[in-house]
Design an enzyme around this catalytic site. Sequence first.
Site, PDB file in Angstrom:
ATOM      1  N   LEU A 192       0.001 -46.806 -40.535  1.00 12.00           N
ATOM      2  CA  LEU A 192       1.187 -46.868 -39.675  1.00 12.00           C
ATOM      3  C   LEU A 192       1.906 -48.199 -39.864  1.00 12.00           C
ATOM      4  CD1 LEU A 192       2.983 -45.752 -37.392  1.00 12.00           C
ATOM      5  CD2 LEU A 192       1.376 -46.783 -35.772  1.00 12.00           C
ATOM      6  N   HIS A 193       1.145 -49.273 -39.928  1.00 15.80           N
ATOM      7  CA  HIS A 193       1.746 -50.597 -40.130  1.00 15.80           C
ATOM      8  C   HIS A 193       2.559 -50.640 -41.427  1.00 15.80           C
ATOM      9  CE1 HIS A 193       2.299 -54.879 -40.364  1.00 15.80           C
ATOM     10  NE2 HIS A 193       1.526 -54.979 -41.431  1.00 15.80           N
TER      11      HIS A 193
END
Length: 197
Positions: A28-29
């Site tokens: 996600l990052h």
Amino acid sequence: MDHYLDLHLLPDPEFSSAQLMSALFAKLHRALVAQPDVHIGVSLPQARAGQRSTDEQPGTQPYLGQHLRLHGQADALAALMAQPWLSGMRDHVNLSAITPAPANAPHRLVRRVQADSNPERLRRRLCKRHTLSEEDARQRIPNRAAHYLELPYVQLRSQSTGQHFLLFIDQGANLPEPCLGGFNRYGLSQGGSVPWF
């Protein structure tokens, strides 16, 4: 932040849920880093802080849970999910549809917390800034000065240094009103709140 999408980790005999959640957070990052602006917040509905043991009670470990919730406007969530950021994780997650968030849900600030848990690092910094000897720094910052967190965390690896670090997450208390503000590239609050339900 009027819509959300849930990702539930599926049981895996080879990886713990904490390992899978850390991998999911890392992906996600990277996806949020690739976006020009971040309009996605996160929450961990099952996560809970640990407690230190006392004379009367044994302590508990922090728990991250198996449930990551993404918050945002429907178009921002759809744009994120149109990216291939979940490749390699699709067999490990059950993904919900993008759904309107409950209108009357309280809000919380889900944010990163950092602690000075390494007195040695603090001493090195003090020595550099004030040209102190190692012994002087040790007297000013004893080992008991370390602060330890009982918050849930994900273990990540820095893309710039390659070093592993723990990202502690505090989900705060319910707020009477939503806070308008931004989110960082982990989806954690920089002033913005997410619905809590």
